[in-house]
Design an enzyme around this catalytic site. Sequence first.
Site, PDB file in Angstrom:
ATOM      1  CG  ASN A   1     -10.569  -3.470   0.826  1.00 28.94           C
ATOM      2  OD1 ASN A   1      -9.753  -3.137  -0.022  1.00 28.94           O
ATOM      3  ND2 ASN A   1     -10.358  -4.488   1.645  1.00 28.94           N
ATOM      4  CE1 TYR A   2      -8.141  -5.657   4.634  1.00 29.96           C
ATOM      5  CE2 TYR A   2      -8.362  -4.670   6.805  1.00 29.96           C
ATOM      6  CZ  TYR A   2      -8.305  -5.797   5.999  1.00 29.96           C
ATOM      7  OH  TYR A   2      -8.423  -7.039   6.551  1.00 29.96           O
TER       8      TYR A   2
ATOM      9  CG  ASP B   1      -2.078  -1.015   1.017  1.00 34.11           C
ATOM     10  OD1 ASP B   1      -2.408  -1.339  -0.140  1.00 34.11           O
ATOM     11  OD2 ASP B   1      -2.615  -1.493   2.026  1.00 34.11           O
TER      12      ASP B   1
ATOM     13  CE1 TYR C   1      -3.795  -2.267   7.349  1.00 41.52           C
ATOM     14  CE2 TYR C   1      -4.168  -1.060   5.310  1.00 41.52           C
ATOM     15  CZ  TYR C   1      -4.001  -2.259   5.980  1.00 41.52           C
ATOM     16  OH  TYR C   1      -4.044  -3.437   5.288  1.00 41.52           O
TER      17      TYR C   1
ATOM     18  CG  ASP D   1       1.684  -1.486  -4.921  1.00 39.86           C
ATOM     19  OD1 ASP D   1       2.859  -1.422  -5.324  1.00 39.86           O
ATOM     20  OD2 ASP D   1       1.105  -2.567  -4.701  1.00 39.86           O
TER      21      ASP D   1
END
Length: 701
Positions: free
Chosen positions: A415-416, A332, A418, A335
Amino acid sequence: MSTDQVSFPHRPSVGLTNRVSTHPLSPLTAAEITNAVQLIQNLYPKKTRLQYKAITLQEPKKADLVPYLEAEHNGGKRPTIERRAFIAYYIRNTDKFHEAIVNLDRQRVESNVRLGRGVHGPGDAEEIILVEKIALEDKGVQAEIAKLKLPEGTAVISDPWIYGSDGVNDEERMYQCFLYMRDPGDPSNLDSNHYAFPLTISPVVDTVTAKVIRIDFLPSGSDHSVKEPQPLSIPPPSEYTPEHQDLRTDVKPLHVIQPEGASFKVTEVGDTGRVLEWQKWFFRISFNQREGMVLHDVRYDDRKIFYRMALSDMVIPYSDPRHPFHKKAAFDLGDAGAGVMANNLKLGCDCLGSIHYLSAVLNTDEGEPWPMENVVCIHEQDAGIGWKHTNYRTGTAAVVRSRELVVQSIITVANYEYIMAFIFNQAGEVKYEVRATGIVSTQPTDVEVPWGTIVHPGVLAAHHQHIFSLRIDPAVDGHNNRLIYEEAHPMPRSDFNPHGVGYTVSQTLVQNSGGFDLNTDANRVFKIQNSSVKNPINGKPVGYKIVAPAFQKLLADTQSFHHKRAEFADHNIYVTKYHDGELYAGGKYTNQSRGGDGVRSWANRNENVTDTDLVVFVQFGLQHVTRVEDFPVMPCEIIAVAFKPVNFFDRNPALDVPPSRQEENRSTLLGEKHQEEAEAERHHQPGVEAKVGEKGEVCCA
């Protein structure tokens, strides 16, 4: 006020000071971004369009910056350090990827290099929206969607994923798009949880031609077989937003109030630099496209501890071995970027109490400055009891509550979510915490399989790992440090240890760069030490220990592309000799990467790391075996790495924290019984003492 006049003495203070001029570590300003872009554009014919992936500060060489920081703290004359920008960009609609260094003081491009074939830049917000559009407007994709016979008005959603790597026709930069639909029964709800409705259609988009080059169909059984789309049986929705819940009514308000304001101080340095001071802590914070939050020059009571701290990399490899899921391994930070994915934090929601926000300036794909508001929140929080002792003979209790400074940023990766935070306490400890939440990545399924869990009718959440790499550039009382590990072992039974209960603690010096692992059975703990500075009490080297949780390391085998690319994911600890520019544990460019330029490769140089300038990469992670309770949104999973002083101080550094008193805390009692108990006389155990008399005799009283 000029930088030569600025000093940062440790003093109790509250609030925001006046802005002072810029600093070599201050992120690029909007004007500097614009200036750097113009210098790059001048290299090309006027009509050439460029696509900018990153425009960020090129940090000064450490050999130049360390003397500057020392002069800054000591009040000496600071050397001149020129400002430079790092730029990664494409010639738009081509595969020609470049990186450049621009000297902003001298107004010239110092280097401009086209990178090799197969080296790809990260995604960006504008590109991802474009890829979604390309996938959904493709006639072939629309024909496949039509075969599903969806109700009129159904909204279909595309989630573009970085394509990944498997060595099969994957040299061109591509996106693998996974399609979903919103609840057909509530088409006007733009926040409908489309992850409850995965489809079997997966277009692949080429970023150069801007076209769909292939349409994959997803396996939904227990093997590799696929089938063309057919009329879909639509499951019920599964929504997470509050308006779709029967909310609890017994949650009383909980206010976090600091009537005199916060105890930390933020100093603005130019338009973008920030210095934080709190409870003897001092550090600089910056924010960039890839890492998000970066801390520099971390000190406690004016003693150096860390030169630089930042999350270096992360990978989320998935467990499904079937095409195209076998390529799912999200890097993540490399990218996309923790900076560009940062949330605009909201008062009273993401952070509680007396909050100070930091904003940032990044760049759009056109090279324009992109103001990002409230990407970091800073606040204090109560962390329970810090230390306590009750003298049972007198009943006297000494108790101090622990307060923490939280420096937090939140990122959304499709979707996530952190939630990432540096957390400092009053005992000289610093912690890096990650909370994983959001929505699990879903795919269609007809059957239960051993590599995932059905979380909703027809919806599979594949198991996956979250593996993080935290880069620590230590400066424990100086920049020449060493890494040791300590283990506890039982003594052999002997005349000296006749009952077999003794054990000892041994230390092993890590002499050369490499990867190392925890051993919980031996209580193996890694410590960063300065062997030239001794503790005045016991003569041992001053140091900080790394308290990292054990986790299951990368499960993909050593011949896999996952293993080749995620160079950090196979060991708990990597240590390398410092080299400028070696910041990213998975390599500089992770998009469809092949490996070979990350921390494993650096460690394999087998360089001496004893009493020298070293860097430690600390890995930590989660094995996410999915469960129904993770859907439609998962409760936070919390993991953290802590750095704690070991023989660094001459006593508990939190002894000077004022005791916890009701006059300041103003807690309230609930119920009459509790009130009566509080007012009752304090009981204590009568003490028995032995006293020494005038002639040295001892008697009991």
